[in-house]
Structure formats: structure tokens, C-alpha cells
Scaffold this motif. Structure first.
Motif, mmCIF file in Angstrom:
data_model
loop_
_atom_site.group_PDB
_atom_site.id
_atom_site.type_symbol
_atom_site.label_atom_id
_atom_site.label_comp_id
_atom_site.label_asym_id
_atom_site.label_seq_id
_atom_site.Cartn_x
_atom_site.Cartn_y
_atom_site.Cartn_z
ATOM 1 N N ARG A 117 0.830 -1.217 0.000
ATOM 2 C CA ARG A 117 0.000 0.000 0.000
ATOM 3 C C ARG A 117 0.861 1.262 0.000
ATOM 4 O O ARG A 117 0.556 2.235 -0.703
ATOM 5 N N HIS A 120 2.508 1.691 -3.340
ATOM 6 C CA HIS A 120 1.461 2.080 -4.291
ATOM 7 C C HIS A 120 1.157 3.576 -4.172
ATOM 8 O O HIS A 120 1.063 4.291 -5.178
ATOM 9 N N VAL A 133 6.440 1.095 -8.154
ATOM 10 C CA VAL A 133 5.399 0.220 -8.699
ATOM 11 C C VAL A 133 5.860 -1.242 -8.682
ATOM 12 O O VAL A 133 5.061 -2.151 -8.426
ATOM 13 N N ALA A 136 5.460 -2.327 -5.111
ATOM 14 C CA ALA A 136 4.038 -2.494 -4.782
ATOM 15 C C ALA A 136 3.553 -3.844 -5.291
ATOM 16 O O ALA A 136 2.873 -4.593 -4.568
ATOM 17 N N LYS A 137 3.898 -4.178 -6.539
ATOM 18 C CA LYS A 137 3.492 -5.471 -7.111
ATOM 19 C C LYS A 137 4.076 -6.633 -6.323
ATOM 20 O O LYS A 137 3.389 -7.610 -6.004
ATOM 21 N N LEU A 175 -4.077 -1.764 -8.081
ATOM 22 C CA LEU A 175 -2.803 -1.420 -8.724
ATOM 23 C C LEU A 175 -2.911 -1.541 -10.239
ATOM 24 O O LEU A 175 -2.406 -0.682 -10.975
#
Length: 361
Positions: A117, A120, A133, A136-137, A175
Motif C-alpha cells: 500500500r 502504491h 510500482v 508495490a506489485k 494497482l
């Protein structure tokens, strides 16, 4: 509701003082965390942070290292809500490391979700942050795997980890929306709702509200306005019924965005004002208030441009009529130049509106 919360916090503070006077460090830290959590849920993040710091300091000084797990989670959460991302990452990574050392899959899942989170949010605030990113993934996918493992093999009878598994679908779907992978987003978010239905999750569930919120975004991007509105309104109603003011405010922002996209500007402003009232009712939602204020300003600018556009359209019609009358006379060139200028202004105004709409996508 307010009286109940005041009673809760008063009781918790009394318990904290008693534990501190008795020298019961474990209870002192626990009650500091409870107070921080109540304040966090009321949107008073700065005050909550003070109590979470007390919890952390007491736990670090007097208690075994594993006692730092809940306090690191709490600090990571409140720093995220305050948008202090670097501070948040420090405690979230410490939370994950402690969970790995303790071989605690439950806390690993929570820490991975929070890290996903935060990265993101960092990605959303940046122009093109590939590092954020990717992280985040990575963390969202790790959280989903852990949630699935815990759901299939729960460590105790107290939790099925169904909620975490549903939220994991929502997080990855969210996302994918922001990466414009709408088909992938739709797949994960729809699957999340299917799991809710299969597992008979109650209608007024915050997990369902988040799925509806993000499905509203997906259908808005797909320009399927009816489906978008259906999901956005379900999100708002659930948040209203469960008393989740922040979620309800964000739902009204979504609905305002939908009205803006289809040029229903009066309805958009009405929705944004509802969102603003909710955001202002929470203590430390300055970023949300600023976002809503900017949205209202953008809509008002669009209204002015649309009014100018209508005036130019009327002017163009008048010039066309005059052109017919002036054809073959010395006035013809004058009206031709006026008509060209009017067309240029129309193109300019139309381009402005198109750019705004594109910017909000």
C-alpha cells in the motif's frame, strides 16, 4: 457514536494510567496501542502517532522483541495515513523482518500488505516511479500468496483469513487500474466479489466496499457509466452504514468524478461538497480536503469554459448568418476573419475540456 468513542478512550486512558503506576509494562504498552488505534479510527492521526510512539518506546525498552510486532504495524499504518512514506517504510520493513525472524506468517502477511500500500501510494504521488510500482506489485503478490496459505491452513480457529484473501484481490486489482491494465483489474476485482458471495460475506462489509469502489473506477475508465455508478453507490451505502467516514468521502469523490466526466457539473460539485464535509469531520485528513478543494476548483473552471463555449457557438451561428448576407460585398472578408477567430477560440476551449478529461483518466 461520539459519546461511545469518548467513553472508550476514557476507559482506555484510565487502564493505561493504572498499568503505568503498577509498572506493568506489557499492559502499559498494550493500552497505549489501544488508545492510538481508537484515535486513528477517528481520523486523529497526529494524536494517534503520539500514543503509538509510547507503545513502541515501552515495548523496545522493557519487553521481548516479538512485542514490537503490533507497534511497528501501528506506526507503519499511521505514517502511511499521514503520507510520511519514508517513516512508514522504516517501521513496515522492521515489522516484516521481525515477522520473518519469528516465522509468523500472519504478521508477514500484514506487513507485506502495508508495504504494498505504501509503495502504491508513492507511485501515485510520482510522475513515473518504476521502483515503487515494482515494489508495490512484489509485496501485494506476496501478501496474496500468504493470505491463500493462511486461508487453506489457518493457524488457529479464531480467523479464517478470508478477509485478507479478499483484500489481496482488491489491492492487486487497484494497482492494475492505476497501471491502465483494465482487463486484469476487472479479473481480480470481480474474483474478489465472487469470493465474497461464495463465502457468504455480509453485505455491509468494508472489504466489499473497497471492491465496489475500485470496480467503479474500472467501469468509469471503460466509459460504462451505468455500471460505474452502480458500484460507486454500493460503496457509498456500505461505508455510510458501517460508519466509515473516510471511505464514504472517497466514494463521493468517485461519484463526483463520474458526474464530471459526463459533464453533469452541478451534480459533481454537490458530491464533492458531501465528500468535503465528511473529510473535514475527521481531524487529520488535510490531504483529502486539499484533493476535494482542487476537484471543486477544476469543475468550476470547466463550467466557465463551457459557458464561454456556448457563447462562442452562438456567436459562430450569428457570423454564419451575416456571412450569407455579406457575400459579394466589401464586408465579406471582415466576417470571414471574425468567423475564423471564433473557430480558433472554439477549438481552444474544446481542447481545454478534452485535456482536463484526459488528465482525470
Amino acid at each position: 457514536m461520539a459519546r461511545s468513542q469518548e467513553l472508550q478512550i476514557s476507559t482506555a486512558k484510565r487502564a493505561y494510567r493504572n498499568a503505568k503506576e503498577e509498572g506493568n509494562r506489557q499492559e502499559e504498552a498494550r493500552w497505549a496501542n489501544v488508545i492510538g488505534d481508537i484515535l486513528k479510527n477517528r481520523g486523529e492521526y497526529v494524536e494517534a502517532l503520539k500514543w503509538f510512539r509510547i507503545d513502541y518506546d515501552v515495548s523496545k525498552k522493557y519487553l521481548p522483541e516479538k512485542q514490537l510486532l503490533p507497534t511497528c504495524q501501528s506506526l507503519g499504518e499511521v505514517y502511511l495515513r499521514l503520507e510520511h512514506y519514508k517513516d512508514g517504510l522504516i517501521y513496515q520493513k522492521k515489522h516484516l523482518d521481525l515477522a520473518k525472524d519469528a516465522n509468523d506468517l500472519v504478521e508477514q502477511q500484514r506487513a507485506s500488505t502495508q508495504l504494498g500500500r505504501t509503495y502504491h501510494e508513492m507511485f501515485l504521488k510520482s510522475e513515473d516511479d518504476h521502483y515503487s510500482v515494482q515494489n508495490a506489485k512484489k509485496y501485494f503478490k506476496s501478501a496474496m500468496k500468504l493470505a491463500q496459505t493462511l486461508k487453506e491452513n489457518p493457524p488457529n480457529n479464531k480467523s479464517s483469513f478470508l478477509k485478507e484473501y479478499i483484500d489481496a484481490h482488491n489491492n492487486i486489482g487497484m494497482l492494475e487500474v492505476d497501471l491502465d491494465n483494465l482487463d486484469e483489474a476487472l479479473k481480480f476485482l470481480t474474483k474478489g466479489l465472487e469470493i465474497c458471495d461464495e463465502e457468504e460475506v455480509v453485505e455491509d462489509d468494508d472489504g466489499r466496499s473497497r471492491l465496489h469502489h475500485n470496480l467503479g473506477n474500472v467501469f468509469m475508465e471503460l466509459r460504462r457509466w451505468g455500471k460505474a455508478r452502480e458500484h460507486i453507490e454500493k460503496d457509498i451505502m456500505i461505508c455510510k452504514r458501517i460508519g466509515h467516514r473516510q471511505g464514504e468521502a472517497k466514494g463521493y469523490i468517485n461519484l463526483g468524478e463520474l458526474h464530471y466526466r459526463v459533464q453533469r457539473y452541478d451534480e459533481a460539485i454537490l458530491c464533492y461538497h458531501k465528500a468535503l464535509d465528511l473529510a473535514k469531520s475527521m481531524e487529520d485528513e488535510d490531504a483529502l480536503v486539499a484533493q476535494i478543494d482542487q476537484n471543486i476548483k477544476t469543475v468550476k473552471e470547466a463550467i466557465n469554459v463551457m459557458n464561454d463555449l456556448k457563447k462562442e457557438e452562438q456567436n459562430l451561428k450569428k457570423l454564419k448568418r451575416n456571412m450569407v448576407i455579406a457575400k459579394g460585398t466589401p464586408q465579406e472578408r471582415k466576417f470571414l476573419l471574425l468567423q475564423n477567430s471564433c473557430l480558433d477560440r472554439l477549438i481552444e476551449k474544446s481542447a481545454m475540456i478534452f485535456a482536463w478529461l484526459k488528465k482525470t483518466v
